[in-house]
Design a protein around this motif. Structure first.
Motif, PDB file in Angstrom:
ATOM      1  N   ASP A 185       0.784  -1.319   0.081  1.00 42.39           N
ATOM      2  CA  ASP A 185       0.071   0.106  -0.053  1.00 42.39           C
ATOM      3  C   ASP A 185       0.866   1.238   0.040  1.00 42.39           C
ATOM      4  OD1 ASP A 185      -2.197  -1.382  -0.129  1.00 42.39           O
ATOM      5  OD2 ASP A 185      -2.809  -1.361   2.098  1.00 42.39           O
ATOM      6  N   ARG A 217      -6.114   1.605   3.403  1.00 45.94           N
ATOM      7  CA  ARG A 217      -7.005   0.675   2.729  1.00 45.94           C
ATOM      8  C   ARG A 217      -8.208   0.669   3.462  1.00 45.94           C
ATOM      9  NH1 ARG A 217      -6.593  -2.675  -1.524  1.00 45.94           N
ATOM     10  NH2 ARG A 217      -4.578  -1.972  -1.844  1.00 45.94           N
ATOM     11  N   VAL A 223      -8.725   2.105  -1.770  1.00 44.62           N
ATOM     12  CA  VAL A 223      -8.039   2.981  -0.938  1.00 44.62           C
ATOM     13  C   VAL A 223      -8.470   4.284  -0.671  1.00 44.62           C
ATOM     14  CG1 VAL A 223      -6.004   1.399  -1.211  1.00 44.62           C
ATOM     15  CG2 VAL A 223      -6.174   3.663  -2.501  1.00 44.62           C
ATOM     16  N   ASP A 245      -6.979   0.623  -6.207  1.00 44.27           N
ATOM     17  CA  ASP A 245      -5.453   0.287  -5.880  1.00 44.27           C
ATOM     18  C   ASP A 245      -4.965  -0.280  -7.030  1.00 44.27           C
ATOM     19  OD1 ASP A 245      -6.671  -2.147  -6.279  1.00 44.27           O
ATOM     20  OD2 ASP A 245      -5.993  -2.893  -4.270  1.00 44.27           O
TER      21      ASP A 245
END
Length: 330
Positions: A185, A217, A223, A245
């Motif tokens: 992430d 997230r 996200v 994402d």
């Protein structure tokens, strides 16, 4: 049938009007009624006085709802305990935060007749201003439909308690599950920033600043992007974006509803934890006034969960007793 539908429509429209948060203020007192018709008023010392003291009066909607009260005073050592308050010839002793119903019943009539109330812990003395109290009580009565009823605090009358409107139900929100953070992430941040369209905080807080952008997230595919926009002396405002994402990232500005029907386009110091997005904007650096708002992550996006405001900057941390503008169940 048509008449019934029209009547139901009118009732729904009336309920929607009353469901909006309403704020008011008179001299040294401020007040608010939330989306359930719960009302609160809070008073402080005069603006030029140095020692902070505050009294809150609160009441739910409905004819049988009692008045609740809280008292707080600050000294150099922090919050004072075992307080006494005098208004006219009435003295209430042994207060540690919450007043008892019998204490409120004795104190409130005296407060309405006085200009100030003296508060002491036996060592120091505070002066609670009562300027604006009666106007605030009348406004609270008006917004709860109590004027000229037996339950009114400012202008009682002959109408029965049964004529006072009941409380409105707080919205029921269902939390959606939040996906666990992935190791990848953090690598999304530069890609998402590059994918953003032109916006009002494109340049951030300045070239020399250490930017506090962040990716959080929400789901397996989506996200939340925090973009720091403006950094002040003690807080920053942000823009929040929902994005995929994976390409196309397609970032979209996150709409955050507020109690009055507006949208928060520049939330202050947002934080996301366990499905709740929280923001707090200080009115000034010492944090004695400001706004706190929470939104819950649901299947329909972020929904307003709670909102409070401390409108008067009178030296009490957090405003002492911030006023409730919105509440929801979860």
């Amino acid at each position: 049938m048509r008449r019934l539908l029209l009547a139901l429509g009118a009732l729904a429209a009336a309920g929607a009007v009353h469901a909006q948060a309403q704020e008011f203020g008179y001299k040294d007192w401020a007040g608010a009624c939330d989306n359930t018709r719960h009302c609160e008023i809070v008073g402080y010392q005069r603006e030029e006085a140095e020692l902070p003291v505050t009294l809150m009066l609160a009441r739910d909607a409905g004819g049988s709802a009692p008045v609740q009260a809280w008292l707080m005073a600050l000294s150099g050592d922090g919050e004072a305990a075992n307080l006494s308050i005098r208004a006219g010839n009435v003295v209430i002793q042994g207060i540690n935060g919450v007043l008892k119903p019998e204490q409120i019943a004795r104190l409130l009539p005296a407060l309405k007749k006085a200009d100030t109330a003296s508060v002491t812990d036996g060592k120091q003395q505070w002066e609670l201003s009562l300027a604006g109290l009666n106007a605030a009580l009348l406004k609270m009565d008006d917004l709860q439909g109590r004027v000229d009823t037996a339950t009114a605090l400012a202008r009682p009358g002959s109408k029965p308690a049964s004529s006072v409107p009941s409380a409105l139900p707080a919205p029921l929100l269902r939390a959606a599950p939040v996906a666990a953070t992935r190791a990848s992430d953090a690598a999304l941040l530069p890609k998402l920033l590059k994918a953003l369209p032109a916006n009002d905080c494109q340049d951030g807080p300045g070239a020399d600043a250490s930017l506090r952008h962040q990716v959080v997230r929400l789901t397996g595919r989506q996200v939340l992007l925090f973009v720091e926009c403006v950094r002040g002396a003690y807080q920053s405002s942000y823009a929040l974006w929902l994005a995929n994402d994976k390409p196309p990232y397609a970032p979209q500005v996150l709409p955050l509803p507020l109690p009055g029907g507006e949208r928060d386009d520049a939330p202050m110091e947002p934080e996301f934890n366990r499905g709740v997005l929280h923001t707090y904007g200080k009115g000034r650096g010492i944090g004695d006034c400001g706004d706190a708002t929470e939104w819950l992550w649901t299947a329909d996006g972020f929904q307003l969960l709670s909102a409070t405001r401390a409108p008067m900057c009178r030296g009490m941390p957090g405003g002492g007793f911030p006023l409730r503008l919105w509440t929801a169940r979860r």
